[in-house]
Design a protein around this motif. Structure first.
Motif, PDB file in Angstrom:
ATOM      1  N   ALA A 145      58.714 -26.523 -51.818  1.00  0.00           N
ATOM      2  CA  ALA A 145      58.485 -27.182 -53.112  1.00  0.00           C
ATOM      3  C   ALA A 145      57.098 -27.810 -53.163  1.00  0.00           C
ATOM      4  O   ALA A 145      56.390 -27.708 -54.174  1.00  0.00           O
ATOM      5  CB  ALA A 145      59.558 -28.238 -53.359  1.00  0.00           C
ATOM      6  N   THR A 146      56.682 -28.445 -52.061  1.00  0.00           N
ATOM      7  CA  THR A 146      55.374 -29.088 -52.015  1.00  0.00           C
ATOM      8  C   THR A 146      54.250 -28.059 -52.045  1.00  0.00           C
ATOM      9  O   THR A 146      53.212 -28.271 -52.693  1.00  0.00           O
ATOM     10  CB  THR A 146      55.258 -29.969 -50.752  1.00  0.00           C
ATOM     11  OG1 THR A 146      56.344 -30.911 -50.726  1.00  0.00           O
ATOM     12  CG2 THR A 146      53.943 -30.737 -50.731  1.00  0.00           C
ATOM     13  N   CYS A 147      54.452 -26.933 -51.361  1.00  0.00           N
ATOM     14  CA  CYS A 147      53.450 -25.859 -51.381  1.00  0.00           C
ATOM     15  C   CYS A 147      53.282 -25.267 -52.777  1.00  0.00           C
ATOM     16  O   CYS A 147      52.162 -24.997 -53.215  1.00  0.00           O
ATOM     17  CB  CYS A 147      53.833 -24.758 -50.393  1.00  0.00           C
ATOM     18  SG  CYS A 147      53.509 -25.160 -48.677  1.00  0.00           S
ATOM     19  N   ILE A 148      54.386 -25.064 -53.461  1.00  0.00           N
ATOM     20  CA  ILE A 148      54.310 -24.537 -54.825  1.00  0.00           C
ATOM     21  C   ILE A 148      53.587 -25.525 -55.733  1.00  0.00           C
ATOM     22  O   ILE A 148      52.745 -25.146 -56.556  1.00  0.00           O
ATOM     23  CB  ILE A 148      55.717 -24.226 -55.355  1.00  0.00           C
ATOM     24  CG1 ILE A 148      56.322 -23.043 -54.587  1.00  0.00           C
ATOM     25  CG2 ILE A 148      55.686 -23.918 -56.847  1.00  0.00           C
ATOM     26  CD1 ILE A 148      57.757 -22.734 -54.975  1.00  0.00           C
ATOM     27  N   ALA A 149      53.900 -26.817 -55.575  1.00  0.00           N
ATOM     28  CA  ALA A 149      53.240 -27.839 -56.386  1.00  0.00           C
ATOM     29  C   ALA A 149      51.735 -27.870 -56.118  1.00  0.00           C
ATOM     30  O   ALA A 149      50.927 -27.949 -57.049  1.00  0.00           O
ATOM     31  CB  ALA A 149      53.849 -29.210 -56.090  1.00  0.00           C
ATOM     32  N   ALA A 150      51.351 -27.799 -54.832  1.00  0.00           N
ATOM     33  CA  ALA A 150      49.934 -27.802 -54.477  1.00  0.00           C
ATOM     34  C   ALA A 150      49.232 -26.567 -55.033  1.00  0.00           C
ATOM     35  O   ALA A 150      48.090 -26.640 -55.516  1.00  0.00           O
ATOM     36  CB  ALA A 150      49.781 -27.860 -52.958  1.00  0.00           C
TER      37      ALA A 150
END
Length: 448
Positions: A145-150
């Motif tokens: 989720a954090t990678c997609i957001a970044a």
């Protein structure tokens, strides 16, 4: 390259693993699968563009479902053994009491409402137990989720910068505004994502493999650096530095340690070379002098830095001096939650700190804010519940992951008032409660 990195990173995660469609996921009970997907929803809601209330809905969903996850009797037995959770709940109740006893009750209730997550998450996650395997799945979901957001932030920033011919749109809060997060909080969340992935790699979890590192770093490190959060950058690179020392001294893997150190140095040098505006954020540390009566503009990473400006360093020092004076005057009982800003602004006025009044500056230090508003007893309860007891539990159970997350959060609180922001309270309460929920008290009979 960014898109390719994202595809490579998520290829295996999305190919069944993250959706529990692989054969290993068959060991989970139905209630564990439901809980996992609620966690996943919460993580993606935390970064959802344009819907800044969605993660609060996710929080309440976790809270409600936690009462279906295990019995009230099991919850009570776990809660009695998790003293840290009890202290966190006590801290919230102290906030509520202080709010009602304040002269400015309306303001006090508003602050207490912002802090509701430090009651909800401990009561929800602090009263359940999840297995090691479920913990690893949840961490993977958080990393993805954090990678997609970044990735979304980087792509949006590039498109906007090219269209407007303004590359400053790739920096600081400009980069993360699409996901409704201040740069300091998103950078902190990226720190925890990198740590979480490192933990999964260290545990040799079948969920990840070593080939994930380069696409992960290609996405998260540039985003982290462009967010230009000084404290987050210092925490991340200091952690890697100490890991290098551990590798060389403790594990006696000199070549590996030197390789990591070289890679760290080259990455840092390359980032400063390609993204020089971030350096302005660190240059501010050299300009700590200030004049309370100054009405000069606040410095910005995109303009030249001069000694007469207000900046992130001298502003904090000015605020801390005023807040410390107020704290000394209300050493034991505090100002009261609802009155803290009113009393602080009066001190600003005495100092002639008009800039602080006009910009409504808070304390920018969570520890000092708690002491100032709730007194020494409030500070001791806060330190005990949020740090002393959780750290002791992590040391006792050899949980270095939890210990590092708590350390990351503890250091971040020195320069920001997390408790004054809904997302700050959410980050603190979620991760502290999550760290508690995967620990099984050894002396608790009849639990699972």
């Amino acid at each position: 390259m960014l898109v390719m990195a994202l595809i490579l990173l998520e290829r295996r995660a999305m190919n069944g693993t993250i959706f529990l469609a692989d054969t290993q996921a068959e060991i989970f009970e139905k209630k564990e699968k439901v809980l996992y997907f609620i966690f996943l929803l919460f993580f993606f809601a935390l970064y959802m563009p344009g819907i800044d209330w969605l993660y609060n809905a996710g929080m309440w969903l976790i809270f409600v479902y936690s009462f279906f996850f295990n019995s009230l009797n099991e919850k009570w037995k776990l809660l009695k053994k998790r003293e840290a959770i009890l202290f966190i709940i006590l801290f919230f109740l102290l906030n509520c009491t202080s709010a009602l006893l304040s002269n400015n009750i309306k303001e006090g209730i508003s602050w207490a409402g912002i802090r509701i997550s430090i009651f909800i998450f401990p009561l929800a996650l602090g009263t359940i137990y999840i297995s090691q395997l479920l913990k690893e799945r949840i961490l993977l979901g958080y990393v993805v989720a954090t990678c997609i957001a970044a990735s979304c932030c980087l792509l949006h920033g590039i498109i906007r910068a090219v269209a407007r011919h303004d590359w400053s749109l790739m920096y600081n809060d400009n980069l993360s505004d699409i996901i409704n997060l201040q740069s300091i909080y998103f950078a902190g969340l990226i720190n925890i994502a990198l740590l979480s992935f490192g933990y999964l790699q260290w545990k040799k979890s079948f969920l990840v493999n070593k080939f994930w590192w380069w696409p992960l770093l290609l996405i998260l490190l540039p985003a982290h650096f462009l967010l230009a959060s000084r404290i987050a950058i210092i925490i991340l690179y200091a952690t890697v530095f100490f890991y290098v020392l551990y590798t060389i001294i403790q594990q006696k893997k000199i070549i590996r340690g030197l390789a990591i150190a070289t890679g760290l140095f080259c990455a840092g040098f390359l980032f400063f070379l390609i993204f020089p505006k971030t350096l302005n954020r660190f240059k501010e540390i050299g300009y700590t002098r200030f004049d309370y009566s100054s009405m000069a503009k606040e410095s910005h990473f995109n303009v030249a830095l001069t000694p007469d400006q207000w900046n992130g360093a001298n502003l904090r020092i000015a605020v801390w001096e005023c807040a410390w004076t107020v704290t000394q005057q209300h050493f034991f009982q505090g100002t009261g939650l609802g009155d803290k800003m009113d009393v602080l602004k009066k001190q600003y006025a005495k100092k002639g700190f008009v800039f602080g009044i006009k910009t409504n500056r808070n304390v920018h230090n969570t520890y000092l804010d708690v002491w100032m508003s709730l007194g020494i007893i409030g500070l001791l309860i806060f330190l005990t519940g949020f740090f002393i007891l959780p750290i002791a539990a992590c040391i006792k159970t050899n949980d270095w992951y939890g210990l590092l997350v708590i350390t990351f959060l503890g250091v971040s609180l020195f320069t920001e008032t997390y408790l004054d922001r809904t997302v700050g309270n959410t980050i603190l309460s979620f991760f502290l409660s999550f760290i508690a929920c995967y620990k099984m008290p050894a002396t608790t009979p009849g639990i699972y």
